[in-house]
Design a protein around this motif. Structure first.
Motif, PDB file in Angstrom:
ATOM      1  N   TYR A 131       0.839  -1.201   0.000  1.00  0.00           N
ATOM      2  CA  TYR A 131       0.000   0.000   0.000  1.00  0.00           C
ATOM      3  C   TYR A 131       0.873   1.250   0.000  1.00  0.00           C
ATOM      4  O   TYR A 131       2.082   1.198   0.248  1.00  0.00           O
ATOM      5  CB  TYR A 131      -0.921   0.020   1.229  1.00  0.00           C
ATOM      6  CG  TYR A 131      -0.186   0.043   2.550  1.00  0.00           C
ATOM      7  CD1 TYR A 131       0.237   1.247   3.127  1.00  0.00           C
ATOM      8  CD2 TYR A 131       0.111  -1.141   3.224  1.00  0.00           C
ATOM      9  CE1 TYR A 131       0.922   1.267   4.332  1.00  0.00           C
ATOM     10  CE2 TYR A 131       0.801  -1.132   4.427  1.00  0.00           C
ATOM     11  CZ  TYR A 131       1.199   0.078   4.981  1.00  0.00           C
ATOM     12  OH  TYR A 131       1.894   0.090   6.168  1.00  0.00           O
ATOM     13  N   GLN A 132       0.235   2.376  -0.272  1.00  0.00           N
ATOM     14  CA  GLN A 132       0.859   3.689  -0.107  1.00  0.00           C
ATOM     15  C   GLN A 132      -0.057   4.539   0.765  1.00  0.00           C
ATOM     16  O   GLN A 132      -1.284   4.521   0.590  1.00  0.00           O
ATOM     17  CB  GLN A 132       1.065   4.401  -1.446  1.00  0.00           C
ATOM     18  CG  GLN A 132       1.781   5.755  -1.297  1.00  0.00           C
ATOM     19  CD  GLN A 132       1.642   6.654  -2.518  1.00  0.00           C
ATOM     20  OE1 GLN A 132       0.536   6.949  -2.956  1.00  0.00           O
ATOM     21  NE2 GLN A 132       2.762   7.083  -3.075  1.00  0.00           N
ATOM     22  N   MET A 133       0.538   5.268   1.710  1.00  0.00           N
ATOM     23  CA  MET A 133      -0.207   6.226   2.523  1.00  0.00           C
ATOM     24  C   MET A 133       0.219   7.630   2.118  1.00  0.00           C
ATOM     25  O   MET A 133       1.393   7.865   1.809  1.00  0.00           O
ATOM     26  CB  MET A 133       0.064   6.003   4.010  1.00  0.00           C
ATOM     27  CG  MET A 133      -0.337   4.630   4.512  1.00  0.00           C
ATOM     28  SD  MET A 133       0.129   4.351   6.249  1.00  0.00           S
ATOM     29  CE  MET A 133      -1.025   5.447   7.080  1.00  0.00           C
ATOM     30  N   ALA A 134      -0.742   8.558   2.105  1.00  0.00           N
ATOM     31  CA  ALA A 134      -0.445   9.946   1.750  1.00  0.00           C
ATOM     32  C   ALA A 134      -1.101  10.877   2.755  1.00  0.00           C
ATOM     33  O   ALA A 134      -2.169  10.579   3.299  1.00  0.00           O
ATOM     34  CB  ALA A 134      -0.935  10.249   0.340  1.00  0.00           C
ATOM     35  N   HIS A 135      -0.442  12.015   2.980  1.00  0.00           N
ATOM     36  CA  HIS A 135      -0.927  12.976   3.970  1.00  0.00           C
ATOM     37  C   HIS A 135      -0.900  14.375   3.379  1.00  0.00           C
ATOM     38  O   HIS A 135       0.126  14.832   2.875  1.00  0.00           O
ATOM     39  CB  HIS A 135      -0.031  12.919   5.218  1.00  0.00           C
ATOM     40  CG  HIS A 135      -0.232  14.064   6.161  1.00  0.00           C
ATOM     41  ND1 HIS A 135       0.816  14.744   6.736  1.00  0.00           N
ATOM     42  CD2 HIS A 135      -1.360  14.670   6.614  1.00  0.00           C
ATOM     43  CE1 HIS A 135       0.352  15.707   7.510  1.00  0.00           C
ATOM     44  NE2 HIS A 135      -0.966  15.687   7.455  1.00  0.00           N
ATOM     45  N   THR A 136      -2.049  15.043   3.426  1.00  0.00           N
ATOM     46  CA  THR A 136      -2.157  16.439   3.025  1.00  0.00           C
ATOM     47  C   THR A 136      -2.185  17.299   4.280  1.00  0.00           C
ATOM     48  O   THR A 136      -2.880  16.963   5.246  1.00  0.00           O
ATOM     49  CB  THR A 136      -3.445  16.676   2.208  1.00  0.00           C
ATOM     50  OG1 THR A 136      -3.419  15.841   1.048  1.00  0.00           O
ATOM     51  CG2 THR A 136      -3.556  18.129   1.778  1.00  0.00           C
ATOM     52  N   TYR A 145      -3.881   3.793  -0.176  1.00  0.00           N
ATOM     53  CA  TYR A 145      -4.112   3.225  -1.503  1.00  0.00           C
ATOM     54  C   TYR A 145      -3.560   1.801  -1.535  1.00  0.00           C
ATOM     55  O   TYR A 145      -2.375   1.578  -1.277  1.00  0.00           O
ATOM     56  CB  TYR A 145      -3.434   4.084  -2.570  1.00  0.00           C
ATOM     57  CG  TYR A 145      -3.951   5.509  -2.580  1.00  0.00           C
ATOM     58  CD1 TYR A 145      -5.068   5.856  -3.320  1.00  0.00           C
ATOM     59  CD2 TYR A 145      -3.323   6.495  -1.809  1.00  0.00           C
ATOM     60  CE1 TYR A 145      -5.559   7.157  -3.309  1.00  0.00           C
ATOM     61  CE2 TYR A 145      -3.805   7.794  -1.791  1.00  0.00           C
ATOM     62  CZ  TYR A 145      -4.919   8.121  -2.541  1.00  0.00           C
ATOM     63  OH  TYR A 145      -5.405   9.410  -2.522  1.00  0.00           O
ATOM     64  N   TYR A 146      -4.448   0.857  -1.853  1.00  0.00           N
ATOM     65  CA  TYR A 146      -4.103  -0.555  -1.881  1.00  0.00           C
ATOM     66  C   TYR A 146      -3.983  -1.047  -3.327  1.00  0.00           C
ATOM     67  O   TYR A 146      -4.354  -0.330  -4.265  1.00  0.00           O
ATOM     68  CB  TYR A 146      -5.166  -1.355  -1.128  1.00  0.00           C
ATOM     69  CG  TYR A 146      -5.212  -1.070   0.356  1.00  0.00           C
ATOM     70  CD1 TYR A 146      -4.250  -1.599   1.208  1.00  0.00           C
ATOM     71  CD2 TYR A 146      -6.218  -0.264   0.899  1.00  0.00           C
ATOM     72  CE1 TYR A 146      -4.282  -1.336   2.578  1.00  0.00           C
ATOM     73  CE2 TYR A 146      -6.259   0.009   2.262  1.00  0.00           C
ATOM     74  CZ  TYR A 146      -5.285  -0.529   3.096  1.00  0.00           C
ATOM     75  OH  TYR A 146      -5.316  -0.258   4.447  1.00  0.00           O
ATOM     76  N   PRO A 147      -3.473  -2.272  -3.530  1.00  0.00           N
ATOM     77  CA  PRO A 147      -3.362  -2.806  -4.891  1.00  0.00           C
ATOM     78  C   PRO A 147      -4.685  -2.713  -5.653  1.00  0.00           C
ATOM     79  O   PRO A 147      -5.746  -3.051  -5.126  1.00  0.00           O
ATOM     80  CB  PRO A 147      -2.951  -4.262  -4.655  1.00  0.00           C
ATOM     81  CG  PRO A 147      -2.164  -4.205  -3.388  1.00  0.00           C
ATOM     82  CD  PRO A 147      -2.882  -3.192  -2.540  1.00  0.00           C
ATOM     83  N   GLY A 148      -4.594  -2.213  -6.876  1.00  0.00           N
ATOM     84  CA  GLY A 148      -5.788  -2.039  -7.690  1.00  0.00           C
ATOM     85  C   GLY A 148      -6.395  -0.661  -7.588  1.00  0.00           C
ATOM     86  O   GLY A 148      -7.395  -0.370  -8.241  1.00  0.00           O
ATOM     87  N   SER A 149      -5.790   0.219  -6.767  1.00  0.00           N
ATOM     88  CA  SER A 149      -6.271   1.599  -6.661  1.00  0.00           C
ATOM     89  C   SER A 149      -5.163   2.547  -7.096  1.00  0.00           C
ATOM     90  O   SER A 149      -3.989   2.180  -7.153  1.00  0.00           O
ATOM     91  CB  SER A 149      -6.718   1.925  -5.232  1.00  0.00           C
ATOM     92  OG  SER A 149      -5.618   1.871  -4.334  1.00  0.00           O
ATOM     93  N   SER A 150      -5.548   3.786  -7.401  1.00  0.00           N
ATOM     94  CA  SER A 150      -4.600   4.759  -7.939  1.00  0.00           C
ATOM     95  C   SER A 150      -4.635   6.051  -7.132  1.00  0.00           C
ATOM     96  O   SER A 150      -5.708   6.574  -6.815  1.00  0.00           O
ATOM     97  CB  SER A 150      -4.931   5.059  -9.408  1.00  0.00           C
ATOM     98  OG  SER A 150      -4.060   6.042  -9.935  1.00  0.00           O
ATOM     99  N   HIS A 151      -3.461   6.565  -6.820  1.00  0.00           N
ATOM    100  CA  HIS A 151      -3.317   7.851  -6.133  1.00  0.00           C
ATOM    101  C   HIS A 151      -3.005   8.917  -7.175  1.00  0.00           C
ATOM    102  O   HIS A 151      -1.942   8.892  -7.800  1.00  0.00           O
ATOM    103  CB  HIS A 151      -2.195   7.759  -5.099  1.00  0.00           C
ATOM    104  CG  HIS A 151      -1.907   9.060  -4.411  1.00  0.00           C
ATOM    105  ND1 HIS A 151      -0.735   9.280  -3.714  1.00  0.00           N
ATOM    106  CD2 HIS A 151      -2.627  10.211  -4.303  1.00  0.00           C
ATOM    107  CE1 HIS A 151      -0.749  10.507  -3.217  1.00  0.00           C
ATOM    108  NE2 HIS A 151      -1.884  11.089  -3.568  1.00  0.00           N
ATOM    109  N   HIS A 152      -3.921   9.848  -7.376  1.00  0.00           N
ATOM    110  CA  HIS A 152      -3.723  10.926  -8.341  1.00  0.00           C
ATOM    111  C   HIS A 152      -3.172  12.149  -7.615  1.00  0.00           C
ATOM    112  O   HIS A 152      -3.882  12.805  -6.851  1.00  0.00           O
ATOM    113  CB  HIS A 152      -5.047  11.275  -9.030  1.00  0.00           C
ATOM    114  CG  HIS A 152      -4.926  12.393 -10.017  1.00  0.00           C
ATOM    115  ND1 HIS A 152      -6.024  13.099 -10.487  1.00  0.00           N
ATOM    116  CD2 HIS A 152      -3.845  12.940 -10.632  1.00  0.00           C
ATOM    117  CE1 HIS A 152      -5.619  14.023 -11.338  1.00  0.00           C
ATOM    118  NE2 HIS A 152      -4.307  13.956 -11.436  1.00  0.00           N
ATOM    119  N   LEU A 153      -1.907  12.450  -7.861  1.00  0.00           N
ATOM    120  CA  LEU A 153      -1.291  13.665  -7.343  1.00  0.00           C
ATOM    121  C   LEU A 153      -1.410  14.727  -8.429  1.00  0.00           C
ATOM    122  O   LEU A 153      -0.749  14.648  -9.468  1.00  0.00           O
ATOM    123  CB  LEU A 153       0.180  13.430  -6.989  1.00  0.00           C
ATOM    124  CG  LEU A 153       0.909  14.631  -6.383  1.00  0.00           C
ATOM    125  CD1 LEU A 153       0.400  14.919  -4.976  1.00  0.00           C
ATOM    126  CD2 LEU A 153       2.419  14.394  -6.366  1.00  0.00           C
TER     127      LEU A 153
END
Length: 218
Positions: A131-136, A145-153
């Motif tokens: 997974y990836q974790m993101a913080h704003t 974001y887990y496998p099969g999902s997309s993080h749009h920056l």
């Protein structure tokens, strides 16, 4: 003062031109579609339900090469390079690099955390494993974001991100790619002093951009 005013005017003009091109011209030069890539990612994950990283990257790399032909580099584990940027460290394989797009495999075997950077491009980070974790800033709960999902920056947005060991992703960036390169180089010059990796990265980027330009892909 006149000189400062002239420089300021030129910078504003340059921004207006590049921004107009970003909105009106660059999208017509893209060959990758984020939704199609996301479909390919999910199809690959369905074919590899055990989550084996090597199998997933090999399978997806072959599918991408079949779909996009000469515009995709065949996956070669001897041609991966480290990437230090924004305080984070991982490794990557360049599948495609041109003036307006890059497509890479990126991840880490041991885990990493850092700053995303602020880019003149839209970045789509499609998770393959872990997974990836993101913080704003201002948000008290992380995006995950887990496998099969997309993080749009989105262009111009900054976040903190974290990836655990064994996290790998397919990353698509679309926009002014040369403007992103300093972010990928400055950590080398300011801290790591890994000149060999810097040289490999510059060489790979330049060779791919020139070759694709000669093929009509900017």
């Amino acid at each position: 003062m006149k000189f400062v005013g002239l420089i300021s005017l030129l910078l504003v003009g340059l921004y207006m031109v590049t921004n107009w091109l970003f909105i009106n011209v660059l999208p017509h030069r893209y060959i990758f579609d984020k939704d199609e890539l996301m479909t390919m990612v999910n199809q690959t994950l369905e074919r590899n339900p055990d989550g084996n990283s090597t199998a997933i990257l090999t399978d997806l790399g072959a599918s991408l090469h079949d779909r996009y032909g000469k515009f995709i580099n065949e996956l070669n584990f001897d041609e991966w390079v480290f990437n230090n940027a924004g305080g984070a460290m991982g490794s990557m394989f360049v599948l495609h690099a041109s003036v307006t797009e890059y497509l890479i495999f990126f991840g880490t075997a041991v885990g990493t955390e850092g700053h995303t950077g602020v880019h003149y491009a839209d970045d789509h980070f499609m998770m393959l494993t872990k997974y990836q974790m993101a913080h704003t800033a201002g948000e008290l709960e992380p995006e995950v974001y887990y496998p099969g999902s997309s993080h749009h920056l989105k262009r111009g947005v900054a976040k903190q991100y974290h990836m655990p060991g064994g996290a790998w992703a397919l990353e698509l960036a679309q926009g002014w790619i040369p403007a992103m390169l300093p972010f990928g180089f400055l950590d080398t010059l300011s801290s790591t002093m890994d000149i060999e990796t810097l040289w490999k990265t510059v060489k790979i980027s330049a060779v791919n951009m020139v070759r694709n330009a000669l093929w009509g892909k900017i």
